[in-house]
Structure formats: C-alpha cells, structure tokens
Scaffold this motif. Structure first.
Motif, PDB file in Angstrom:
ATOM      1  N   SER A  11       0.830  -1.210   0.000  1.00 50.19           N
ATOM      2  CA  SER A  11       0.000   0.000   0.000  1.00 50.19           C
ATOM      3  C   SER A  11       0.862   1.256   0.000  1.00 50.19           C
ATOM      4  CB  SER A  11      -0.947   0.009   1.198  1.00 50.19           C
ATOM      5  OG  SER A  11      -1.857  -1.061   1.109  1.00 50.19           O
ATOM      6  N   ILE A  12       1.968   1.235   0.734  1.00 48.27           N
ATOM      7  CA  ILE A  12       2.884   2.373   0.711  1.00 48.27           C
ATOM      8  C   ILE A  12       3.444   2.542  -0.692  1.00 48.27           C
ATOM      9  CG2 ILE A  12       5.069   3.295   1.578  1.00 48.27           C
ATOM     10  CD1 ILE A  12       4.477   1.848   4.245  1.00 48.27           C
ATOM     11  N   ALA A  13       3.864   1.445  -1.320  1.00 47.40           N
ATOM     12  CA  ALA A  13       4.405   1.516  -2.677  1.00 47.40           C
ATOM     13  C   ALA A  13       3.365   2.080  -3.644  1.00 47.40           C
ATOM     14  CB  ALA A  13       4.869   0.133  -3.130  1.00 47.40           C
ATOM     15  N   ASN A  14       2.148   1.576  -3.593  1.00 47.68           N
ATOM     16  CA  ASN A  14       1.081   2.070  -4.467  1.00 47.68           C
ATOM     17  C   ASN A  14       0.869   3.562  -4.246  1.00 47.68           C
ATOM     18  OD1 ASN A  14      -1.206   2.419  -6.053  1.00 47.68           O
ATOM     19  ND2 ASN A  14      -2.490   1.068  -4.851  1.00 47.68           N
ATOM     20  N   PHE A  15       0.831   3.968  -2.994  1.00 42.31           N
ATOM     21  CA  PHE A  15       0.599   5.373  -2.673  1.00 42.31           C
ATOM     22  C   PHE A  15       1.694   6.269  -3.242  1.00 42.31           C
ATOM     23  CE2 PHE A  15       1.107   9.072   0.093  1.00 42.31           C
ATOM     24  CZ  PHE A  15      -0.167   9.621   0.006  1.00 42.31           C
ATOM     25  N   VAL A  16       2.961   5.937  -2.994  1.00 44.31           N
ATOM     26  CA  VAL A  16       4.037   6.831  -3.440  1.00 44.31           C
ATOM     27  C   VAL A  16       4.226   6.805  -4.947  1.00 44.31           C
ATOM     28  CG1 VAL A  16       5.229   6.831  -1.217  1.00 44.31           C
ATOM     29  CG2 VAL A  16       5.933   5.212  -2.977  1.00 44.31           C
ATOM     30  N   SER A  18       1.671   6.470  -7.077  1.00 42.74           N
ATOM     31  CA  SER A  18       0.472   6.971  -7.756  1.00 42.74           C
ATOM     32  C   SER A  18      -0.217   8.173  -7.128  1.00 42.74           C
ATOM     33  CB  SER A  18      -0.569   5.841  -7.827  1.00 42.74           C
ATOM     34  OG  SER A  18      -0.049   4.727  -8.503  1.00 42.74           O
ATOM     35  N   TYR A  19      -0.029   8.423  -5.842  1.00 43.82           N
ATOM     36  CA  TYR A  19      -0.859   9.420  -5.175  1.00 43.82           C
ATOM     37  C   TYR A  19      -0.116  10.523  -4.420  1.00 43.82           C
ATOM     38  CZ  TYR A  19      -4.618   6.125  -6.088  1.00 43.82           C
ATOM     39  OH  TYR A  19      -5.511   5.294  -6.701  1.00 43.82           O
ATOM     40  N   GLY A  20       1.031  10.247  -3.875  1.00 43.43           N
ATOM     41  CA  GLY A  20       1.650  11.263  -3.031  1.00 43.43           C
ATOM     42  C   GLY A  20       3.030  10.863  -2.557  1.00 43.43           C
ATOM     43  N   TRP A  21       3.368  11.271  -1.347  1.00 44.90           N
ATOM     44  CA  TRP A  21       4.692  11.002  -0.786  1.00 44.90           C
ATOM     45  C   TRP A  21       4.574  10.801   0.717  1.00 44.90           C
ATOM     46  CZ3 TRP A  21       2.903  15.733  -2.229  1.00 44.90           C
ATOM     47  CH2 TRP A  21       2.946  16.770  -1.287  1.00 44.90           C
ATOM     48  N   ILE A  22       5.631  10.235   1.287  1.00 47.89           N
ATOM     49  CA  ILE A  22       5.688  10.048   2.736  1.00 47.89           C
ATOM     50  C   ILE A  22       6.908  10.779   3.283  1.00 47.89           C
ATOM     51  CG2 ILE A  22       4.483   7.840   2.634  1.00 47.89           C
ATOM     52  CD1 ILE A  22       7.190   6.469   3.172  1.00 47.89           C
ATOM     53  N   GLU A  23       6.827  11.113   4.550  1.00 50.49           N
ATOM     54  CA  GLU A  23       7.948  11.710   5.264  1.00 50.49           C
ATOM     55  C   GLU A  23       8.167  10.910   6.534  1.00 50.49           C
ATOM     56  OE1 GLU A  23       7.259  15.891   5.891  1.00 50.49           O
ATOM     57  OE2 GLU A  23       7.145  16.280   3.739  1.00 50.49           O
ATOM     58  N   ALA A  36       1.959  10.880   5.678  1.00 46.31           N
ATOM     59  CA  ALA A  36       1.687  10.699   4.251  1.00 46.31           C
ATOM     60  C   ALA A  36       0.939  11.924   3.744  1.00 46.31           C
ATOM     61  CB  ALA A  36       0.850   9.442   4.018  1.00 46.31           C
ATOM     62  N   PHE A  37       1.324  12.401   2.565  1.00 39.92           N
ATOM     63  CA  PHE A  37       0.736  13.597   1.963  1.00 39.92           C
ATOM     64  C   PHE A  37       0.386  13.359   0.504  1.00 39.92           C
ATOM     65  CE2 PHE A  37       3.836  15.007   5.122  1.00 39.92           C
ATOM     66  CZ  PHE A  37       3.105  15.911   5.875  1.00 39.92           C
ATOM     67  N   ASN A  38      -0.571  14.136   0.031  1.00 34.32           N
ATOM     68  CA  ASN A  38      -0.797  14.249  -1.408  1.00 34.32           C
ATOM     69  C   ASN A  38      -0.951  15.735  -1.723  1.00 34.32           C
ATOM     70  OD1 ASN A  38      -3.451  14.967  -0.789  1.00 34.32           O
ATOM     71  ND2 ASN A  38      -4.343  13.046  -1.482  1.00 34.32           N
ATOM     72  N   GLU A  39      -1.284  16.064  -2.953  1.00 34.06           N
ATOM     73  CA  GLU A  39      -1.384  17.469  -3.332  1.00 34.06           C
ATOM     74  C   GLU A  39      -2.410  18.235  -2.508  1.00 34.06           C
ATOM     75  OE1 GLU A  39      -1.953  17.716  -7.549  1.00 34.06           O
ATOM     76  OE2 GLU A  39       0.070  16.998  -7.949  1.00 34.06           O
ATOM     77  N   GLY A  40      -3.378  17.529  -1.923  1.00 31.24           N
ATOM     78  CA  GLY A  40      -4.396  18.161  -1.099  1.00 31.24           C
ATOM     79  C   GLY A  40      -3.985  18.396   0.340  1.00 31.24           C
ATOM     80  N   GLY A  41      -2.847  17.860   0.746  1.00 30.99           N
ATOM     81  CA  GLY A  41      -2.381  18.034   2.122  1.00 30.99           C
ATOM     82  C   GLY A  41      -2.153  16.713   2.820  1.00 30.99           C
ATOM     83  N   ASP A  42      -2.413  16.707   4.128  1.00 33.92           N
ATOM     84  CA  ASP A  42      -2.204  15.504   4.941  1.00 33.92           C
ATOM     85  C   ASP A  42      -3.174  14.405   4.524  1.00 33.92           C
ATOM     86  OD1 ASP A  42      -0.597  17.225   6.366  1.00 33.92           O
ATOM     87  OD2 ASP A  42      -1.855  17.275   8.146  1.00 33.92           O
ATOM     88  N   GLU A  61       1.403   1.456   6.574  1.00 34.62           N
ATOM     89  CA  GLU A  61       0.859   0.483   5.618  1.00 34.62           C
ATOM     90  C   GLU A  61      -0.618   0.229   5.893  1.00 34.62           C
ATOM     91  OE1 GLU A  61       0.430  -2.422   2.618  1.00 34.62           O
ATOM     92  OE2 GLU A  61       1.957  -0.878   2.883  1.00 34.62           O
ATOM     93  N   SER A  62      -0.958   0.014   7.137  1.00 30.74           N
ATOM     94  CA  SER A  62      -2.345  -0.235   7.515  1.00 30.74           C
ATOM     95  C   SER A  62      -3.239   0.962   7.190  1.00 30.74           C
ATOM     96  CB  SER A  62      -2.404  -0.562   9.004  1.00 30.74           C
ATOM     97  OG  SER A  62      -3.718  -0.769   9.418  1.00 30.74           O
ATOM     98  N   ALA A  63      -2.777   2.148   7.527  1.00 31.92           N
ATOM     99  CA  ALA A  63      -3.568   3.357   7.273  1.00 31.92           C
ATOM    100  C   ALA A  63      -3.754   3.596   5.783  1.00 31.92           C
ATOM    101  CB  ALA A  63      -2.896   4.564   7.920  1.00 31.92           C
ATOM    102  N   LEU A  64      -2.700   3.420   5.008  1.00 27.79           N
ATOM    103  CA  LEU A  64      -2.818   3.661   3.566  1.00 27.79           C
ATOM    104  C   LEU A  64      -3.635   2.577   2.876  1.00 27.79           C
ATOM    105  CD1 LEU A  64       0.688   5.075   2.616  1.00 27.79           C
ATOM    106  CD2 LEU A  64      -1.469   6.311   2.922  1.00 27.79           C
ATOM    107  N   CYS A  65      -3.613   1.374   3.391  1.00 29.84           N
ATOM    108  CA  CYS A  65      -4.473   0.321   2.848  1.00 29.84           C
ATOM    109  C   CYS A  65      -5.935   0.750   2.948  1.00 29.84           C
ATOM    110  CB  CYS A  65      -4.229  -0.981   3.605  1.00 29.84           C
ATOM    111  SG  CYS A  65      -5.199  -2.375   3.001  1.00 29.84           S
ATOM    112  N   GLU A  66      -6.329   1.270   4.098  1.00 30.94           N
ATOM    113  CA  GLU A  66      -7.699   1.763   4.267  1.00 30.94           C
ATOM    114  C   GLU A  66      -7.984   2.968   3.389  1.00 30.94           C
ATOM    115  OE1 GLU A  66     -10.150   0.200   5.983  1.00 30.94           O
ATOM    116  OE2 GLU A  66      -8.610  -1.348   6.190  1.00 30.94           O
TER     117      GLU A  66
END
Length: 72
Positions: A11-16, A18-23, A36-42, A61-66
């Motif tokens: 889920s982290i891989a999919n997110f970064v 396709s959707y945003g970035w992590i710090e 985790a952030f995307n163009e809209g913010g947190d 991972e759990s949070a981004l899966c949801e």
C-alpha cells in the motif's frame, strides 16, 4: 521483479507511485514521526514515537491500505 519494500508494504508503494509522498523522521514543524501527503495536504499523520522504524511503516501500511480502499 518486485523488491523487498514493495512486497512488504504494497500500500505504501502504491501510494508513493500513484498518489503522493511520505515523510519519515522528526522535524521542527511536527511532532509526528511518520506522515503521508498528497497534493491536497495531509493524508495520514502517525504517532509521535514508535518502538521501531518497522512498527512505524506497519502503521502507515495499515492506514494507507484503508485510504486506498476509499479512493480506488
């Protein structure tokens, strides 16, 4: 070929990809250790401390899966 992180945290891989970035890590602007952030913010803000980096990544991972279930 899928690498270790993509297999362990899909889920982290999919997110970064396709959707945003992590710090990861502490900074003067936030007490949270992982975010985790995307163009809209947190997208997600983790806890202030974790017993290990792996625990922080598991929490993310759990949070981004949801989150991904809601947006895909």
């Amino acid at each position: 070929m899928t690498n270790f992180l993509e297999k362990t945290y899909p889920s982290i891989a999919n997110f970064v990809y396709s959707y945003g970035w992590i710090e990861i890590g502490q900074d003067e602007n936030s007490s949270s250790f992982i975010k985790a952030f995307n163009e809209g913010g947190d997208v997600w803000i983790g806890a202030d401390k974790y017993e290990s980096l792996d625990k922080a990544l598991q929490d993310l991972e759990s949070a981004l899966c949801e989150w991904l279930k809601e947006v895909e």
